[in-house]
Design a protein around this motif. Structure first.
Motif, short mmCIF file in Angstrom:
data_model
loop_
_atom_site.label_atom_id
_atom_site.label_comp_id
_atom_site.label_asym_id
_atom_site.label_seq_id
_atom_site.Cartn_x
_atom_site.Cartn_y
_atom_site.Cartn_z
N PRO A 87 -18.06 -4.38 4.89
CA PRO A 87 -17.42 -4.42 3.58
C PRO A 87 -16.58 -3.18 3.26
N THR A 88 -16.58 -2.18 4.11
CA THR A 88 -15.83 -0.96 3.82
C THR A 88 -14.77 -0.73 4.88
N THR A 89 -13.86 -1.66 5.02
CA THR A 89 -12.80 -1.53 6.01
C THR A 89 -11.45 -1.46 5.32
N ALA A 90 -10.52 -0.82 5.99
CA ALA A 90 -9.13 -0.77 5.53
C ALA A 90 -8.24 -0.69 6.76
N TYR A 91 -7.00 -1.06 6.59
CA TYR A 91 -6.03 -1.01 7.67
C TYR A 91 -5.06 0.14 7.41
N LEU A 92 -4.62 0.79 8.49
CA LEU A 92 -3.71 1.92 8.35
C LEU A 92 -2.60 1.83 9.39
N LEU B 260 -0.82 -1.95 12.97
CA LEU B 260 -1.99 -1.62 12.14
C LEU B 260 -3.21 -1.32 12.99
N PHE B 261 -4.04 -0.42 12.50
CA PHE B 261 -5.37 -0.18 13.04
C PHE B 261 -6.38 -0.38 11.93
N LEU B 262 -7.53 -0.90 12.27
CA LEU B 262 -8.61 -1.12 11.32
C LEU B 262 -9.53 0.09 11.35
N PHE B 263 -9.88 0.59 10.16
CA PHE B 263 -10.79 1.72 10.05
C PHE B 263 -12.04 1.30 9.30
N TYR B 264 -13.18 1.82 9.73
CA TYR B 264 -14.47 1.49 9.14
C TYR B 264 -15.09 2.71 8.47
N TRP C 14 -9.26 8.27 -0.15
CA TRP C 14 -8.88 7.07 -0.87
C TRP C 14 -10.06 6.65 -1.72
N PRO C 15 -10.33 7.36 -2.82
CA PRO C 15 -11.52 7.04 -3.60
C PRO C 15 -11.47 5.65 -4.20
N ALA C 16 -10.27 5.12 -4.39
CA ALA C 16 -10.14 3.78 -4.94
C ALA C 16 -9.71 2.80 -3.86
N MET C 17 -10.17 3.06 -2.64
CA MET C 17 -9.79 2.20 -1.52
C MET C 17 -10.16 0.76 -1.82
N GLU C 18 -9.20 -0.10 -1.62
CA GLU C 18 -9.44 -1.53 -1.81
C GLU C 18 -9.85 -2.11 -0.46
N ILE C 19 -10.99 -2.75 -0.43
CA ILE C 19 -11.52 -3.30 0.81
C ILE C 19 -10.54 -4.32 1.38
N GLY C 20 -10.23 -4.15 2.65
CA GLY C 20 -9.33 -5.06 3.34
C GLY C 20 -7.85 -4.78 3.09
N ALA C 21 -7.55 -3.78 2.28
CA ALA C 21 -6.15 -3.46 1.97
C ALA C 21 -5.50 -2.72 3.13
N PRO D 242 7.52 18.91 8.34
CA PRO D 242 6.87 17.60 8.10
C PRO D 242 6.11 17.56 6.79
N LYS D 243 6.22 16.45 6.08
CA LYS D 243 5.43 16.22 4.87
C LYS D 243 4.68 14.90 5.08
N TYR D 244 3.59 14.73 4.35
CA TYR D 244 2.67 13.62 4.59
C TYR D 244 2.30 12.94 3.29
N GLU D 245 2.08 11.64 3.37
CA GLU D 245 1.70 10.89 2.19
C GLU D 245 0.97 9.62 2.63
N VAL D 246 -0.04 9.23 1.86
CA VAL D 246 -0.73 7.97 2.11
C VAL D 246 -0.59 7.10 0.88
N GLY D 247 -0.21 5.84 1.08
CA GLY D 247 -0.08 4.93 -0.04
C GLY D 247 -0.47 3.53 0.35
N LYS D 248 -0.88 2.77 -0.63
CA LYS D 248 -1.27 1.38 -0.41
C LYS D 248 -0.03 0.52 -0.28
N VAL D 249 -0.05 -0.40 0.68
CA VAL D 249 1.05 -1.34 0.86
C VAL D 249 0.88 -2.47 -0.14
N ASN D 250 1.90 -2.79 -0.87
CA ASN D 250 1.81 -3.86 -1.87
C ASN D 250 1.93 -5.23 -1.24
#
Length: 123
Positions: free
Chosen positions: A22-27, A62-66, A94-101, A115-123
């Motif tokens: 239940p705690t997976t996300a794709y990156l 994409l890679f799946l992270f657990y 990602w404290p508000a990580m949406e499962i499966g997002a 180099p600059k870095y940023e992480v964001g949710k894909v809509n």
């Protein structure tokens, strides 16, 4: 024969439990620099994901992270220089990580061509 049946059962249980975690996300990784990124590798939660080469303006697969929210380090080569980034703040949390997002890790350049870095949710 019993060992084979036991092994098959354990392997099936392992893969079944991973799929239902239940705690997976794709990156994926997006390259917003002017040159290709070579050897893009993310070390996350003790797991290594090699994204390989990502051309300018392109996004990787994409890679799946657990069970993890913080990257240990990100390594890539840009303009014949190896960059190793070890986040020391909440940039990769990602404290508000949406499962499966799906999330995109974007690598770009700042005004000093660093180099600059940023992480964001894909809509």
């Amino acid at each position: 024969m019993k060992k084979i049946i036991l092994a098959i059962g354990l392997i099936t249980t392992f893969f079944y439990s991973c799929e239902d975690d239940p705690t997976t996300a794709y990156l994926n990784v997006k390259n917003e620099t002017t040159l290709p990124l070579e050897g893009v590798t993310i070390y996350l939660g003790g797991i290594v994901h090699n994204y390989g080469k990502i051309d300018s303006g392109k996004t990787s697969g994409l890679f799946l992270f657990y069970n993890t929210f913080v990257a240990d380090s990100i390594v890539f080569e840009y303009d014949n220089e190896v960059t190793i980034f070890r986040p020391n703040n909440g940039l990769f949390q990602w404290p508000a990580m949406e499962i499966g997002a799906t999330y995109t890790y974007t690598i770009g350049l700042d005004q000093n061509n660093e180099p600059k870095y940023e992480v964001g949710k894909v809509n």
